[in-house]
Design a protein around this motif. Sequence first.
Motif, PDB file in Angstrom:
ATOM      1  N   ILE A 106       0.864  -1.179   0.000  1.00 47.50           N
ATOM      2  CA  ILE A 106       0.000   0.000   0.000  1.00 47.50           C
ATOM      3  C   ILE A 106       0.901   1.230   0.000  1.00 47.50           C
ATOM      4  O   ILE A 106       1.603   1.482   0.987  1.00 47.50           O
ATOM      5  N   PRO A 107       0.918   1.992  -1.074  1.00 42.72           N
ATOM      6  CA  PRO A 107       1.734   3.200  -1.069  1.00 42.72           C
ATOM      7  C   PRO A 107       1.339   4.144   0.062  1.00 42.72           C
ATOM      8  O   PRO A 107       0.154   4.461   0.248  1.00 42.72           O
ATOM      9  N   GLY A 108       2.343   4.544   0.868  1.00 43.58           N
ATOM     10  CA  GLY A 108       2.083   5.497   1.947  1.00 43.58           C
ATOM     11  C   GLY A 108       1.238   4.953   3.076  1.00 43.58           C
ATOM     12  O   GLY A 108       0.542   5.718   3.758  1.00 43.58           O
ATOM     13  N   ASN A 109       1.276   3.635   3.319  1.00 42.80           N
ATOM     14  CA  ASN A 109       0.421   3.069   4.369  1.00 42.80           C
ATOM     15  C   ASN A 109       0.654   3.718   5.729  1.00 42.80           C
ATOM     16  O   ASN A 109      -0.301   4.053   6.443  1.00 42.80           O
ATOM     17  N   ASN A 110       1.912   3.904   6.109  1.00 45.82           N
ATOM     18  CA  ASN A 110       2.200   4.449   7.449  1.00 45.82           C
ATOM     19  C   ASN A 110       1.642   5.849   7.621  1.00 45.82           C
ATOM     20  O   ASN A 110       1.200   6.225   8.718  1.00 45.82           O
ATOM     21  N   GLN A 111       1.636   6.641   6.558  1.00 42.97           N
ATOM     22  CA  GLN A 111       1.139   8.004   6.665  1.00 42.97           C
ATOM     23  C   GLN A 111      -0.368   8.119   6.413  1.00 42.97           C
ATOM     24  O   GLN A 111      -1.055   8.933   7.044  1.00 42.97           O
ATOM     25  N   GLU A 112      -0.885   7.294   5.502  1.00 40.48           N
ATOM     26  CA  GLU A 112      -2.254   7.495   5.033  1.00 40.48           C
ATOM     27  C   GLU A 112      -3.294   6.556   5.638  1.00 40.48           C
ATOM     28  O   GLU A 112      -4.460   6.929   5.770  1.00 40.48           O
ATOM     29  N   PHE A 113      -2.884   5.318   6.013  1.00 36.13           N
ATOM     30  CA  PHE A 113      -3.857   4.327   6.470  1.00 36.13           C
ATOM     31  C   PHE A 113      -3.504   3.714   7.816  1.00 36.13           C
ATOM     32  O   PHE A 113      -4.394   3.459   8.627  1.00 36.13           O
ATOM     33  N   GLN A 114      -2.233   3.410   8.010  1.00 34.91           N
ATOM     34  CA  GLN A 114      -1.756   2.750   9.225  1.00 34.91           C
ATOM     35  C   GLN A 114      -2.491   1.430   9.472  1.00 34.91           C
ATOM     36  O   GLN A 114      -2.936   1.131  10.587  1.00 34.91           O
ATOM     37  N   LEU A 115      -2.606   0.639   8.398  1.00 30.15           N
ATOM     38  CA  LEU A 115      -3.240  -0.670   8.526  1.00 30.15           C
ATOM     39  C   LEU A 115      -2.241  -1.677   9.061  1.00 30.15           C
ATOM     40  O   LEU A 115      -1.095  -1.746   8.593  1.00 30.15           O
ATOM     41  N   ASP A 116      -2.650  -2.450  10.081  1.00 28.98           N
ATOM     42  CA  ASP A 116      -1.769  -3.492  10.593  1.00 28.98           C
ATOM     43  C   ASP A 116      -1.973  -4.777   9.779  1.00 28.98           C
ATOM     44  O   ASP A 116      -2.801  -4.831   8.847  1.00 28.98           O
ATOM     45  N   GLU A 117      -1.238  -5.839  10.113  1.00 30.78           N
ATOM     46  CA  GLU A 117      -1.277  -7.060   9.322  1.00 30.78           C
ATOM     47  C   GLU A 117      -2.652  -7.715   9.318  1.00 30.78           C
ATOM     48  O   GLU A 117      -3.100  -8.264   8.299  1.00 30.78           O
ATOM     49  N   ALA A 118      -3.339  -7.677  10.458  1.00 29.18           N
ATOM     50  CA  ALA A 118      -4.673  -8.272  10.532  1.00 29.18           C
ATOM     51  C   ALA A 118      -5.654  -7.521   9.630  1.00 29.18           C
ATOM     52  O   ALA A 118      -6.503  -8.130   8.959  1.00 29.18           O
ATOM     53  N   GLN A 119      -5.534  -6.204   9.605  1.00 28.13           N
ATOM     54  CA  GLN A 119      -6.413  -5.404   8.753  1.00 28.13           C
ATOM     55  C   GLN A 119      -6.095  -5.616   7.275  1.00 28.13           C
ATOM     56  O   GLN A 119      -6.992  -5.662   6.438  1.00 28.13           O
ATOM     57  N   LYS A 120      -4.805  -5.781   6.976  1.00 27.90           N
ATOM     58  CA  LYS A 120      -4.418  -6.065   5.597  1.00 27.90           C
ATOM     59  C   LYS A 120      -4.974  -7.414   5.144  1.00 27.90           C
ATOM     60  O   LYS A 120      -5.412  -7.578   3.998  1.00 27.90           O
ATOM     61  N   GLU A 121      -4.954  -8.381   6.057  1.00 22.93           N
ATOM     62  CA  GLU A 121      -5.461  -9.712   5.736  1.00 22.93           C
ATOM     63  C   GLU A 121      -6.926  -9.650   5.315  1.00 22.93           C
ATOM     64  O   GLU A 121      -7.369 -10.355   4.393  1.00 22.93           O
ATOM     65  N   LYS A 122      -7.701  -8.802   5.974  1.00 18.80           N
ATOM     66  CA  LYS A 122      -9.122  -8.664   5.660  1.00 18.80           C
ATOM     67  C   LYS A 122      -9.348  -8.032   4.289  1.00 18.80           C
ATOM     68  O   LYS A 122     -10.452  -8.117   3.736  1.00 18.80           O
TER      69      LYS A 122
END
Length: 365
Positions: A106-122
């Motif tokens: 996910i481009p810019g995940n840390n700044q824009e979404f901050q999705l953790d691994e469990a959320q990415k899995e979903k």
Amino acid sequence: MIASTAINPEHYVSEDTFQRELENVFKQHWLFIGFKDELANHNDFLTLEIAGFPIVVQNFNGELSALLNICSHRKARLQTASKGNRPLRCPYHCWSFKEGGKLAGIPGNNQEFQLDEAQKEKLSLRQFAVDSCGDFVFVRLAPEGQSLKEFLGDCYGMLEDFSDHFTDPVHSGKYQWQSNWKLAVETVLEVYHVPGTHPDSFSHLAKAECDIISVPPHNLGNTPLLDAPKKWWSGVRKQLKLIQHPQLNEYNHVFVYPNLAIGITNGSLMSVQTYDVIDRTQTVLHYRLRMLGTAQGHAKDGALKRAVVANFSDFNHTILEEDRLMAESCQQSYAHTDTAAILGKCEDRIRLFHDAWRNDMETRP
């Protein structure tokens, strides 16, 4: 009377019937989507619509995944071409996915979404069953059901055998027919129509007779070739050093329910056709033509091979166009009649097809 009664005309025009077919037929069975050599390399992909679902089948380092071709971010199509070689990355915002549809980046995940691994899995893409028989690749939308080998039954060994012999892909394409998919299928399931529909094409290839074999829900038909095309193919094989199939020397045809037709001409050419539904009155016919191989592999490209391919490709086009006109003519008529068609003994493969269809439509809600 030996004649039988066909499916009622309403089932070729009814929207309710069409929606039930999507659920009871196309979502339940294994459907052919392409050949292994079309998906041989990392990031090779094929896309198609199955029962209204946009599907992508992609090679991830040698592993095939069949996935919903919709990005889990903003729902854009991930692969927009019908085939190609490209990472599974959304062209809209560059979200990327890997084998099994797992979210890879996910481009810019840390700044824009901050999705953790469990959320990415979903956010993984929906995955579907994919399997192969020889070089034939199939997809099934239903999460549970028969294995591909169980579904193909007696046809499984045939497809493996065809894969060993017809290794040279020489031509492919598609047509859009203004007819219900069942009418399109029916054009290849009998030779009774040959004198009327194909007087200057298929009539010069084979006799209007067929030995029919039932292997439910599939069926086979073997039609004697005329001497002229046998001599022509004998000359082609000699010039191109092709190795004829050891058992097949007439026009041998396999129908894999619900929408795959495979025709073998004189053990030399394989035509593979699928009849893919768009809506109740539109069908896309995809075809692939594959030739025999030589002892060293494929016949060498050159003027002779190009001329041979052009000859049978034009012949294939002529026959499909003649069949299209008849299927579309029937489709226009079916809205104005409530009397079912009559099927003679020579049209028994259509009866077998209808029996399989009725079984699906009557045994599922």
